[in-house]
Scaffold this motif. Structure first.
Motif, mmCIF file in Angstrom:
data_model
loop_
_atom_site.group_PDB
_atom_site.id
_atom_site.type_symbol
_atom_site.label_atom_id
_atom_site.label_comp_id
_atom_site.label_asym_id
_atom_site.label_seq_id
_atom_site.Cartn_x
_atom_site.Cartn_y
_atom_site.Cartn_z
ATOM 1 N N GLY A 96 18.068 -12.086 13.657
ATOM 2 C CA GLY A 96 16.776 -11.416 13.510
ATOM 3 C C GLY A 96 16.203 -10.950 14.832
ATOM 4 O O GLY A 96 15.739 -9.815 14.950
ATOM 5 N N VAL A 97 16.225 -11.819 15.857
ATOM 6 C CA VAL A 97 15.640 -11.444 17.147
ATOM 7 C C VAL A 97 16.446 -10.307 17.772
ATOM 8 O O VAL A 97 15.887 -9.328 18.288
ATOM 9 C CB VAL A 97 15.561 -12.662 18.099
ATOM 10 N N ALA A 98 17.771 -10.399 17.689
ATOM 11 C CA ALA A 98 18.606 -9.344 18.275
ATOM 12 C C ALA A 98 18.338 -7.999 17.612
ATOM 13 O O ALA A 98 18.070 -7.000 18.293
ATOM 14 C CB ALA A 98 20.082 -9.720 18.162
ATOM 15 N N THR A 99 18.359 -7.969 16.264
ATOM 16 C CA THR A 99 18.154 -6.681 15.592
ATOM 17 C C THR A 99 16.712 -6.212 15.736
ATOM 18 O O THR A 99 16.458 -5.018 15.864
ATOM 19 C CB THR A 99 18.518 -6.749 14.091
ATOM 20 N N GLY A 100 15.753 -7.164 15.746
ATOM 21 C CA GLY A 100 14.346 -6.782 15.888
ATOM 22 C C GLY A 100 14.077 -6.121 17.230
ATOM 23 O O GLY A 100 13.413 -5.090 17.309
ATOM 24 N N ILE A 101 14.621 -6.712 18.311
ATOM 25 C CA ILE A 101 14.416 -6.125 19.637
ATOM 26 C C ILE A 101 15.149 -4.794 19.724
ATOM 27 O O ILE A 101 14.626 -3.810 20.257
ATOM 28 C CB ILE A 101 14.878 -7.105 20.738
ATOM 29 N N THR A 107 15.878 4.564 19.279
ATOM 30 C CA THR A 107 15.302 5.878 19.045
ATOM 31 C C THR A 107 14.544 5.830 17.725
ATOM 32 O O THR A 107 14.758 4.941 16.909
ATOM 33 C CB THR A 107 16.412 6.931 18.909
ATOM 34 N N ARG A 108 13.669 6.806 17.539
ATOM 35 C CA ARG A 108 12.853 6.851 16.340
ATOM 36 C C ARG A 108 13.697 6.693 15.078
ATOM 37 O O ARG A 108 13.388 5.903 14.187
ATOM 38 C CB ARG A 108 12.080 8.191 16.328
ATOM 39 N N PHE A 109 14.840 7.415 15.025
ATOM 40 C CA PHE A 109 15.661 7.429 13.811
ATOM 41 C C PHE A 109 16.245 6.050 13.520
ATOM 42 O O PHE A 109 16.109 5.521 12.418
ATOM 43 C CB PHE A 109 16.788 8.455 13.961
ATOM 44 N N LEU A 110 16.877 5.438 14.530
ATOM 45 C CA LEU A 110 17.505 4.124 14.335
ATOM 46 C C LEU A 110 16.438 3.078 14.007
ATOM 47 O O LEU A 110 16.645 2.196 13.162
ATOM 48 C CB LEU A 110 18.281 3.730 15.592
ATOM 49 N N ASP A 111 15.278 3.195 14.672
ATOM 50 C CA ASP A 111 14.183 2.259 14.423
ATOM 51 C C ASP A 111 13.739 2.332 12.965
ATOM 52 O O ASP A 111 13.630 1.317 12.281
ATOM 53 C CB ASP A 111 13.016 2.586 15.363
ATOM 54 N N ASP A 112 13.516 3.550 12.477
ATOM 55 C CA ASP A 112 13.109 3.725 11.080
ATOM 56 C C ASP A 112 14.158 3.163 10.145
ATOM 57 O O ASP A 112 13.832 2.500 9.157
ATOM 58 C CB ASP A 112 12.882 5.216 10.775
ATOM 59 N N ALA A 113 15.430 3.437 10.454
ATOM 60 C CA ALA A 113 16.512 2.973 9.593
ATOM 61 C C ALA A 113 16.531 1.449 9.541
ATOM 62 O O ALA A 113 16.608 0.845 8.467
ATOM 63 C CB ALA A 113 17.851 3.503 10.103
ATOM 64 N N LEU A 114 16.421 0.799 10.719
ATOM 65 C CA LEU A 114 16.449 -0.663 10.754
ATOM 66 C C LEU A 114 15.228 -1.248 10.050
ATOM 67 O O LEU A 114 15.342 -2.224 9.307
ATOM 68 C CB LEU A 114 16.502 -1.156 12.196
ATOM 69 N N ALA A 115 14.059 -0.642 10.272
ATOM 70 C CA ALA A 115 12.838 -1.143 9.643
ATOM 71 C C ALA A 115 12.955 -1.055 8.120
ATOM 72 O O ALA A 115 12.601 -1.994 7.398
ATOM 73 C CB ALA A 115 11.631 -0.349 10.129
ATOM 74 N N ALA A 116 13.500 0.054 7.624
ATOM 75 C CA ALA A 116 13.689 0.208 6.181
ATOM 76 C C ALA A 116 14.686 -0.827 5.670
ATOM 77 O O ALA A 116 14.488 -1.425 4.611
ATOM 78 C CB ALA A 116 14.187 1.622 5.871
ATOM 79 N N PHE A 117 15.739 -1.052 6.461
ATOM 80 C CA PHE A 117 16.760 -2.034 6.097
ATOM 81 C C PHE A 117 16.136 -3.428 5.968
ATOM 82 O O PHE A 117 16.375 -4.145 5.004
ATOM 83 C CB PHE A 117 17.856 -2.004 7.160
ATOM 84 N N PHE A 118 15.299 -3.793 6.961
ATOM 85 C CA PHE A 118 14.605 -5.090 6.897
ATOM 86 C C PHE A 118 13.774 -5.181 5.623
ATOM 87 O O PHE A 118 13.807 -6.171 4.898
ATOM 88 C CB PHE A 118 13.652 -5.281 8.091
ATOM 89 N N ASP A 119 13.010 -4.125 5.364
ATOM 90 C CA ASP A 119 12.092 -4.155 4.224
ATOM 91 C C ASP A 119 12.848 -4.295 2.910
ATOM 92 O O ASP A 119 12.423 -5.021 2.013
ATOM 93 C CB ASP A 119 11.222 -2.890 4.200
ATOM 94 N N ILE A 120 13.993 -3.586 2.817
ATOM 95 C CA ILE A 120 14.779 -3.672 1.579
ATOM 96 C C ILE A 120 15.309 -5.089 1.406
ATOM 97 O O ILE A 120 15.219 -5.676 0.328
ATOM 98 C CB ILE A 120 15.943 -2.654 1.610
ATOM 99 N N GLY A 150 20.746 -18.499 6.506
ATOM 100 C CA GLY A 150 20.491 -17.843 7.802
ATOM 101 C C GLY A 150 20.440 -16.342 7.635
ATOM 102 O O GLY A 150 19.534 -15.669 8.133
ATOM 103 N N ILE A 151 21.419 -15.797 6.897
ATOM 104 C CA ILE A 151 21.437 -14.346 6.659
ATOM 105 C C ILE A 151 20.213 -13.946 5.842
ATOM 106 O O ILE A 151 19.577 -12.929 6.107
ATOM 107 C CB ILE A 151 22.744 -13.942 5.950
ATOM 108 N N GLY A 152 19.862 -14.785 4.855
ATOM 109 C CA GLY A 152 18.699 -14.483 4.032
ATOM 110 C C GLY A 152 17.405 -14.446 4.841
ATOM 111 O O GLY A 152 16.510 -13.648 4.563
ATOM 112 N N LEU A 153 17.299 -15.301 5.876
ATOM 113 C CA LEU A 153 16.065 -15.350 6.676
ATOM 114 C C LEU A 153 16.007 -14.243 7.731
ATOM 115 O O LEU A 153 14.930 -13.858 8.168
ATOM 116 C CB LEU A 153 15.958 -16.700 7.403
ATOM 117 N N SER A 154 17.177 -13.748 8.148
ATOM 118 C CA SER A 154 17.213 -12.865 9.320
ATOM 119 C C SER A 154 16.341 -11.609 9.210
ATOM 120 O O SER A 154 15.710 -11.236 10.197
ATOM 121 C CB SER A 154 18.651 -12.513 9.678
ATOM 122 N N PRO A 155 16.252 -10.948 8.032
ATOM 123 C CA PRO A 155 15.393 -9.756 8.022
ATOM 124 C C PRO A 155 13.913 -10.084 8.225
ATOM 125 O O PRO A 155 13.176 -9.282 8.811
ATOM 126 C CB PRO A 155 15.641 -9.143 6.637
#
Lengths: 282, 270
Positions: A96-101, A107-120, A150-155
């Motif tokens: 979680g910390v690695a992907t969050g940082i 970049t805007r695009f990757l950030d949006d993609a990761l944020a959407a991934f977390f939310d899903i 652990g995987i379940g908590l990471s997002p």
């Protein structure tokens, strides 16, 4: 100044009470878990007493429907709960910390993609994700349960890390650090991690509680640590049929679970109040 | 003739839908004290960020900025990191937010000190860094260095924080010091002390100074030459004494007149 000096000690005392209560609850369970490696009243699968005995001098927490000692199971359950909680939070925190940082810096695009991934991922209950991971592996084991949780908590950790990191990145002292020629790696290590840890720590304690409860649920469903491991969740499941005739079999693991989750949260709050220098000394 | 330390030629900064700074040109010689005057929103802080290569990605720079002979605009981040601190350092407006709230002051100063010692190939052990931090605290005339090294930003006064921020900037031994409204967040007495400190330090150490402020009186005390900005454009430039006493442009004249009226009101004169 005078308002502060009357206000602060009271807050400090309350912080201390929280800290000590948490420490006693968690400390007691940790102690039980450690002692269980060296000594338990009986062997785990030893049918030492009669069936469904009430608590007595011989069996401090009574016995289950096969006559096994419940206090022994509670002690080993404490060990399992702590191993699962720590393991799952560690895995969840690293991912979680690695992907969050990464998202906060991306970049805007990757950030949006990761944020959407977390939310899903967050939209799926942690337990459901963990069940999928367990199902994908061949068989249920303690390691699988830890990895799955652990995987379940990471997002959840990832999303919070991303937001906290963005907040810190917007601060002047990051610009100041960049102006003085600090590399991004050094900024993450020296400025970002120390500034997100107090908030992240409290949240990780919350996740620890979630992980312990989710492990109980997995075990309840037969997807957690398999026998001969004892788990509070499986104790609850086994006591389910006899809850009216022998209520202690369900009440005691429930209380243990409750004490650990509450204790961890109190401890995290207390630790933050003690070690956050911005709160210390007002 | 000595070549200039900083040369800005035709600098234009724009977002996709707005021009923020247009056609700005000025230069600063080594050791020169240069004042940039303008009201908020005039683009003066953006200009200073452009000089350090720290513009937000949405702002497109055009024109040319050469610092110590190297072009800033379009330079890769890796070269900019090396240049920041070595050639230029900045003191910001609000020292409370410009310092990391969770790091003791001594360690915050130690960071740039260690980087500089390493860059120059000198010994950067704990003792050497600690000695350097202590001498920097003395340089910015901070009392009780032992206590300050262990203090957190919220535990010291605003003036002391700004002195720490100045010490951090000087820890890099830059050739150009940018001071972006360094006194605005401070009370009047502390302001005067900080202005005197910055002026005497850059003189003592032979550092060039880019002093950004909306306060004519302060700039007048510090700078040898000044430039007045409005809405992202240069209005007037020249020796400080000339621009601030005999301004040619009507905008500058109104600024000077307003400042004079303010001073007179403070002193209770008609």
């Amino acid at each position: 100044m005078s308002a502060e000096s009357t206000e602060l000690p009271r807050r400090r005392r309350r912080g201390n009470a929280t800290f000590w209560l948490g420490l006693i609850l968690v400390g007691g369970i940790v102690l039980a878990g450690i002692v269980s490696f060296f000594w338990t009243p009986y062997a785990l699968s030893d049918m030492a007493g009669g069936r469904l005995e009430a608590p007595s001098a011989a069996h401090w927490a009574g016995t289950d429907r096969l006559g096994r000692d419940l206090f022994t199971q509670l002690m080993i359950g404490a060990r399992i709960a702590l191993i699962v909680g720590c393991g799952a939070v560690a895995i969840g925190a690293v991912i979680g910390v690695a992907t969050g940082i990464l998202a906060a810096f991306a970049t805007r695009f990757l950030d949006d993609a990761l944020a959407a991934f977390f939310d899903i991922l967050i939209a799926f209950p942690t337990l459901l994700i963990a069940m999928l991971v367990v199902a994908a592996r061949e068989e249920a084991s303690l390691g699988t349960a830890i990895l799955a949780l652990g995987i379940g908590l990471s997002p959840i950790v990832g999303r919070i890390t991303r937001i906290l990191t963005k907040q810190v990145l917007g601060q002047d002292y990051i610009t100041a650090a960049r102006v003085s020629g600090t590399s991004w790696g050094a900024i993450v290590y020296w400025h970002i991690l120390p500034n997100i840890v107090p908030f992240l720590g409290v949240n990780l304690a919350l996740q620890f509680g979630l992980a312990v409860m989710a492990e109980a649920s997995l075990s309840y469903l037969g997807l957690g640590a398999p026998p001969p491991n004892a788990s509070w969740g499986r104790m609850l499941q086994e006591a389910q049929g006899t809850v009216y005739t022998a209520p202690w079999g369900a009440v005691l693991p429930g209380l243990a679970l409750f004490a650990l989750v509450i204790g961890i949260n109190l401890l995290a709050d207390g630790l933050r109040d003690r070690f956050d220098p911005a709160r210390r000394d007002g | 003739m000595m070549s200039d330390l900083l040369t800005v030629r035709g600098l234009t900064l724009a977002t996709p839908d707005k021009v923020l700074v247009e056609g700005l040109s000025f230069s600063i010689a080594p050791g020169e004290r240069f004042g940039l005057i303008g009201e908020s929103g005039s683009g003066k802080s953006l200009t200073s960020l452009a000089v350090t290569g720290l513009l937000a990605p949405s702002i497109r720079p055009a024109g040319s900025i050469t610092l110590a002979g190297k072009e800033i605009i379009g330079a890769p981040e890796k070269r900019l990191v090396r240049m920041r601190g070595d050639a230029v350092a900045t003191v910001f407006q609000e020292p409370l937010t410009a310092l990391d709230p969770l790091m003791p002051l001594g360690r915050q100063i130690a960071g740039p000190v260690r980087r500089r010692l390493k860059r120059k190939g000198q010994e950067a052990g704990r003792v050497a860094v600690a000695r350097e931090v202590r001498s920097l605290l003395e340089l910015v005339r901070l009392p009780e260095p032992e206590r300050l090294i262990r203090s957190y930003p919220h535990e010291v006064s605003g003036g002391q924080r700004q002195r720490v921020a100045i010490a951090m900037a000087l820890a890099c031994q830059p050739r150009l010091l940018i001071a972006d409204e360094p006194t605005t967040a401070l009370d009047v007495t502390t302001q005067a002390e900080i202005v005197r400190l910055i002026t005497s330090l850059v003189e003592e150490l032979g550092i060039a100074l880019l002093f950004i402020s909306h306060d004519l009186a302060v700039v007048g005390q510090v700078a040898e030459s000044v430039m007045v900005m409005r809405d992202g454009r240069m209005i007037e430039t020249g020796p400080a004494e000339q621009v601030l006493t005999r301004p040619e442009d009507s905008y500058t004249r109104s600024l000077v007149a307003a400042a004079r009226r303010f001073d007179e009101a403070l002193e209770g004169q008609p």
